[in-house]
Write a protein that holds these residues in place. Structure first.
Motif, PDB file in Angstrom:
ATOM      1  N   ASN A   1       0.907  -1.222  -0.057  1.00 19.45           N
ATOM      2  CA  ASN A   1       0.021   0.027   0.229  1.00 19.45           C
ATOM      3  C   ASN A   1       0.854   1.261   0.013  1.00 19.45           C
TER       4      ASN A   1
ATOM      5  N   ASP B   1      -5.080   4.844  -1.101  1.00 16.55           N
ATOM      6  CA  ASP B   1      -5.302   3.480  -1.530  1.00 16.55           C
ATOM      7  C   ASP B   1      -6.040   2.744  -0.140  1.00 16.55           C
ATOM      8  N   MET B   2      -6.366   3.490   0.685  1.00 14.70           N
ATOM      9  CA  MET B   2      -6.754   2.821   1.952  1.00 14.70           C
ATOM     10  C   MET B   2      -8.354   2.631   2.090  1.00 14.70           C
TER      11      MET B   2
ATOM     12  N   GLN C   1     -10.912   7.807  -4.001  1.00 11.27           N
ATOM     13  CA  GLN C   1      -9.648   7.718  -3.829  1.00 11.27           C
ATOM     14  C   GLN C   1      -8.940   9.013  -4.237  1.00 11.27           C
TER      15      GLN C   1
END
Lengths: 113, 113
Positions: free
Chosen positions: A1, A26-27, A72
């Motif tokens: 990540n 990207d979490m 995102q």
């Protein structure tokens, strides 16, 4: 990540020019924030978003616009840059609001001449 | 959110424990103690948080006094890379709907060889 990334890392603008700062996470976080940090002023919240398609003003929103078209990504725009906007800009994201842990990007250094 | 008070600066020898105090004498029962740090030229980084019990994670330990009026962040084996500004803040559970972070002046921790 990769976490939270910011583009560009550094930029020099002339007064009146425009630019867009890009923040990507990207979490799968719902909340995203744009802060600016100036010497002796601490972090100040510019705009934030509580989900895709939503944005809201923070403490110091004047001169900035934002968009959150995709979950995102959170974009910060300067339509007509001023020397007072010389600062370090940090993007952050969190799973939720309130006291949820915020994860910060590396920052964008902006110099407006 | 309750006001917090921290020493302006501290020194620590590499390999030794760094103990950073924070005073939050007006903290209310539903306010958590959070610690973030900011290494020079980087974005703030979450370290740890707690309500009333002592907490430990891979980065640090947090000791909160029984009356919750103060706390200590402990970096058990400080390294040169721990040199940073450390921020202690109090955040209410469910606090502001969007979770704005407000950092005070923090403590400048310098780890020396």
């Amino acid at each position: 990540n990769a976490g939270v990334t910011q583009t560009p890392k550094f930029r020099v603008l002339k007064t009146g020019q425009s630019m867009t700062l890009l923040c990507a996470q990207d979490m799968n976080h719902e909340y995203m924030y744009w802060y600016r940090q100036d010497p002796g002023m601490g972090l100040r919240l510019i705009h934030y978003s509580v989900g895709e398609g939503t944005t809201a003003k923070g403490e110091v929103p004047d001169g900035y616009n934002v968009s959150r078209l995709k979950k995102q990504n959170f974009l910060l725009g300067l339509e007509s840059a001023a020397p007072s906007q010389t600062s370090v800009y940090f993007c952050a994201s969190s799973y939720g609001g309130g006291r949820e842990t915020q994860y910060f990007g590396p920052g964008t250094r902006l110099l407006v001449l | 959110d309750a006001k917090t008070t921290q020493p302006t600066s501290m020194d620590c020898a590499e390999g030794r424990a760094a103990n950073l105090p924070c005073n939050h004498s007006t903290i209310s029962g539903n306010e958590y103690v959070y610690w973030y740090r900011q290494i020079h030229s980087q974005g703030p980084q979450y370290i740890i948080h707690g309500l009333k019990n002592n907490e430990t994670n891979e980065m640090a330990s947090l000791i909160i006094t029984e009356d919750r009026k103060s706390s200590t962040l402990i970096l058990p084996h400080a390294t040169l890379r721990d040199t940073a500004v450390y921020y202690c803040i109090a955040l209410r559970a469910g606090g502001t709907s969007y979770g704005k972070l407000t950092f005070g002046q923090g403590t400048i921790l310098t780890v020396h060889p």
